[in-house]
Scaffold this motif. Structure first.
Motif, PDB file in Angstrom:
ATOM      1  N   GLU A  92       0.942  -1.038   0.144  1.00 20.29           N
ATOM      2  CA  GLU A  92      -0.049   0.069   0.163  1.00 20.29           C
ATOM      3  C   GLU A  92       0.747   1.514  -0.068  1.00 20.29           C
ATOM      4  N   GLU A  93       2.078   1.166   0.415  1.00 22.09           N
ATOM      5  CA  GLU A  93       2.957   2.271   0.352  1.00 22.09           C
ATOM      6  C   GLU A  93       3.377   2.711  -1.193  1.00 22.09           C
ATOM      7  N   VAL A  94       3.101   1.735  -1.932  1.00 22.55           N
ATOM      8  CA  VAL A  94       3.575   1.903  -3.438  1.00 22.55           C
ATOM      9  C   VAL A  94       2.762   2.940  -4.045  1.00 22.55           C
ATOM     10  N   THR A  95       2.638   4.191  -3.866  1.00 24.09           N
ATOM     11  CA  THR A  95       1.776   5.143  -4.490  1.00 24.09           C
ATOM     12  C   THR A  95       2.361   5.488  -5.773  1.00 24.09           C
ATOM     13  N   ASP A  96       1.775   6.181  -6.509  1.00 19.87           N
ATOM     14  CA  ASP A  96       2.345   7.081  -8.103  1.00 19.87           C
ATOM     15  C   ASP A  96       3.466   7.700  -7.558  1.00 19.87           C
ATOM     16  N   THR A  97       3.334   8.691  -6.405  1.00 16.87           N
ATOM     17  CA  THR A  97       4.515   9.294  -6.070  1.00 16.87           C
ATOM     18  C   THR A  97       5.526   8.600  -5.516  1.00 16.87           C
ATOM     19  N   TYR A  98       5.436   7.432  -5.084  1.00 12.45           N
ATOM     20  CA  TYR A  98       6.535   6.558  -4.541  1.00 12.45           C
ATOM     21  C   TYR A  98       7.235   6.243  -5.797  1.00 12.45           C
ATOM     22  N   ARG A  99       6.834   5.759  -6.715  1.00 11.96           N
ATOM     23  CA  ARG A  99       6.985   5.043  -7.922  1.00 11.96           C
ATOM     24  C   ARG A  99       7.651   6.018  -8.811  1.00 11.96           C
ATOM     25  N   LYS A 100       7.354   7.252  -8.819  1.00 10.81           N
ATOM     26  CA  LYS A 100       7.983   8.396  -9.443  1.00 10.81           C
ATOM     27  C   LYS A 100       9.440   8.540  -8.724  1.00 10.81           C
ATOM     28  N   ARG A 101       9.435   8.754  -7.361  1.00 13.14           N
ATOM     29  CA  ARG A 101      10.512   8.929  -6.571  1.00 13.14           C
ATOM     30  C   ARG A 101      11.430   7.794  -6.725  1.00 13.14           C
ATOM     31  N   ALA A 102      11.265   6.595  -6.921  1.00 15.40           N
ATOM     32  CA  ALA A 102      12.133   5.343  -7.233  1.00 15.40           C
ATOM     33  C   ALA A 102      12.546   5.496  -8.414  1.00 15.40           C
ATOM     34  N   LYS A 103      11.853   5.780  -9.245  1.00 17.16           N
ATOM     35  CA  LYS A 103      12.375   5.870 -10.895  1.00 17.16           C
ATOM     36  C   LYS A 103      13.362   7.049 -11.001  1.00 17.16           C
ATOM     37  N   LYS A 104      13.050   8.178 -10.370  1.00 16.16           N
ATOM     38  CA  LYS A 104      13.969   9.175 -10.525  1.00 16.16           C
ATOM     39  C   LYS A 104      15.175   8.976  -9.908  1.00 16.16           C
ATOM     40  N   LYS A 105      15.188   8.246  -8.594  1.00 10.19           N
ATOM     41  CA  LYS A 105      16.308   7.624  -7.878  1.00 10.19           C
ATOM     42  C   LYS A 105      17.396   6.790  -8.791  1.00 10.19           C
ATOM     43  N   ILE A 106      16.699   5.845  -9.310  1.00 13.37           N
ATOM     44  CA  ILE A 106      17.363   4.824 -10.356  1.00 13.37           C
ATOM     45  C   ILE A 106      17.959   5.611 -11.357  1.00 13.37           C
ATOM     46  N   ALA A 107      17.279   6.511 -12.208  1.00 20.14           N
ATOM     47  CA  ALA A 107      17.670   7.192 -13.272  1.00 20.14           C
ATOM     48  C   ALA A 107      18.829   8.177 -12.968  1.00 20.14           C
ATOM     49  N   ALA A 108      18.914   8.551 -11.721  1.00 18.57           N
ATOM     50  CA  ALA A 108      19.992   9.387 -11.280  1.00 18.57           C
ATOM     51  C   ALA A 108      21.405   8.597 -11.141  1.00 18.57           C
ATOM     52  N   LEU A 109      21.175   7.298 -10.739  1.00 23.40           N
ATOM     53  CA  LEU A 109      22.210   6.474 -10.749  1.00 23.40           C
ATOM     54  C   LEU A 109      22.765   6.009 -11.923  1.00 23.40           C
ATOM     55  N   TRP A 110      22.035   5.998 -12.937  1.00 22.22           N
ATOM     56  CA  TRP A 110      22.311   5.403 -14.478  1.00 22.22           C
ATOM     57  C   TRP A 110      23.152   6.740 -15.039  1.00 22.22           C
ATOM     58  N   GLU A 111      22.573   7.820 -14.840  1.00 19.07           N
ATOM     59  CA  GLU A 111      23.373   9.269 -15.310  1.00 19.07           C
ATOM     60  C   GLU A 111      24.644   9.110 -14.827  1.00 19.07           C
ATOM     61  N   SER A 112      24.877   8.753 -13.610  1.00 19.91           N
ATOM     62  CA  SER A 112      26.385   8.672 -13.155  1.00 19.91           C
ATOM     63  C   SER A 112      27.265   7.850 -13.680  1.00 19.91           C
ATOM     64  N   ILE A 113      26.777   7.091 -14.611  1.00 15.93           N
ATOM     65  CA  ILE A 113      27.676   6.323 -15.578  1.00 15.93           C
ATOM     66  C   ILE A 113      27.600   6.616 -16.835  1.00 15.93           C
ATOM     67  N   GLY A 114      26.836   7.605 -17.213  1.00 15.04           N
ATOM     68  CA  GLY A 114      26.903   7.953 -18.727  1.00 15.04           C
ATOM     69  C   GLY A 114      25.493   8.011 -19.341  1.00 15.04           C
ATOM     70  N   PHE A 115      24.668   7.291 -18.851  1.00 13.44           N
ATOM     71  CA  PHE A 115      23.265   7.265 -19.245  1.00 13.44           C
ATOM     72  C   PHE A 115      22.499   8.708 -19.800  1.00 13.44           C
ATOM     73  N   GLU A 116      21.890   8.877 -20.778  1.00 15.23           N
ATOM     74  CA  GLU A 116      21.117  10.009 -21.082  1.00 15.23           C
ATOM     75  C   GLU A 116      19.569   9.676 -21.364  1.00 15.23           C
ATOM     76  N   ARG A 117      18.664  10.526 -20.814  1.00 12.73           N
ATOM     77  CA  ARG A 117      17.360  10.305 -21.250  1.00 12.73           C
ATOM     78  C   ARG A 117      17.115  10.171 -22.569  1.00 12.73           C
ATOM     79  N   PHE A 118      16.513   9.367 -23.279  1.00  8.12           N
ATOM     80  CA  PHE A 118      16.227   9.130 -24.673  1.00  8.12           C
ATOM     81  C   PHE A 118      14.409   9.527 -25.054  1.00  8.12           C
TER      82      PHE A 118
END
Length: 240
Positions: free
Chosen positions: A175-201
């Motif tokens: 029940e903790e997995v709200t839309d806000t929770y998902r967005k925050r988690a995805k943003k966190k993961i994306a920041a990790l990938w950005e730190s090794i050279g990934f760019e948003r496509f």
């Protein structure tokens, strides 16, 4: 004591992170079937570092696994439809295929948007799917370091690496997995990938251009992070 990349005290590290071992695996039958000649599944096991006593006699076959990276290689000039191959495996891989490929069909190449983004859009596509670490190893900034090392070993011959940041683990209380929770988690993961050279496509997919210098520099920077973390761990061990 903590390092710049760590969210947890260095004293909580289970071992020297510089001594983690990676084992790469890929299995296939002599006669490939069900897209196995088009989509290769690779697993990278992250093994616990040896203790001081067992360093010389370290046996990777008996070492505990503390993490895993899952990747896929989508082969160019394949016999099968690459989009179908990705779709047959998972929804996330299908999302990536839809973003990077020009359409269905064995003769379809990469999409124009992909060709305009990637320096040399000819060759295989490596897909970074998941990076998992046991809880005791989390919170020290090791995720990007491990992902960068796996990409370094498996990306030769690939024109790009693709990732679709998505949640791989959920809290005990769903029940903790709200839309806000998902967005925050995805943003966190994306920041990790950005730190090794990934760019948003596009369509939530991120790309790493293997022909660029920046991913190489970022990989070196992550190796420097690992060395700094290792030095901090050794310093904390001496003080204990």
């Amino acid at each position: 004591m903590t390092s710049k990349k760590a969210r947890r005290p260095i004293s909580e590290l289970p071992g020297d992170p510089a001594h983690l071992r990676f084992v790469y695996s890929h299995a296939h039958p002599a006669e490939p079937y069900e897209f196995e000649d088009t989509l290769e599944a690779w697993g990278v096991s992250v093994l616990a570092p040896p203790s001081d006593e067992e360093d010389e006699d370290y046996d990777p076959n008996s070492a505990p696994r503390v993490g895993r990276v899952s990747l896929y290689r989508l082969r160019d000039f394949a016999e099968d439809d690459r989009w179908d191959a990705a779709d047959s495996w998972s929804g996330d891989l299908e999302v990536i295929a839809a973003a990077v490929l020009g359409g269905y069909g064995r003769r379809q190449g990469y999409a124009k948007a992909f060709e305009n983004r990637i320096t040399q859009p000819v060759g295989d596509l490596l897909i970074l799917d998941r990076v998992h670490l046991d809880r005791e190893w989390r919170g020290f900034g090791l995720g990007p370091i491990i992902a960068a090392e796996a990409i370094r070993r498996l990306s030769p011959g690939c024109c790009a690496v693709a990732a679709y940041p998505a949640m791989s683990e959920y809290p005990q209380n769903r029940e903790e997995v709200t839309d806000t929770y998902r967005k925050r988690a995805k943003k966190k993961i994306a920041a990790l990938w950005e730190s090794i050279g990934f760019e948003r496509f596009r369509n939530g997919v991120w790309l790493l251009d293997t022909a660029l210098q920046e991913p190489i520099d970022l990989h070196r920077a992550r190796r420097a992070d690992l060395l700094a973390l290792s030095h901090a761990y050794r310093g904390a061990s001496r003080e204990a």
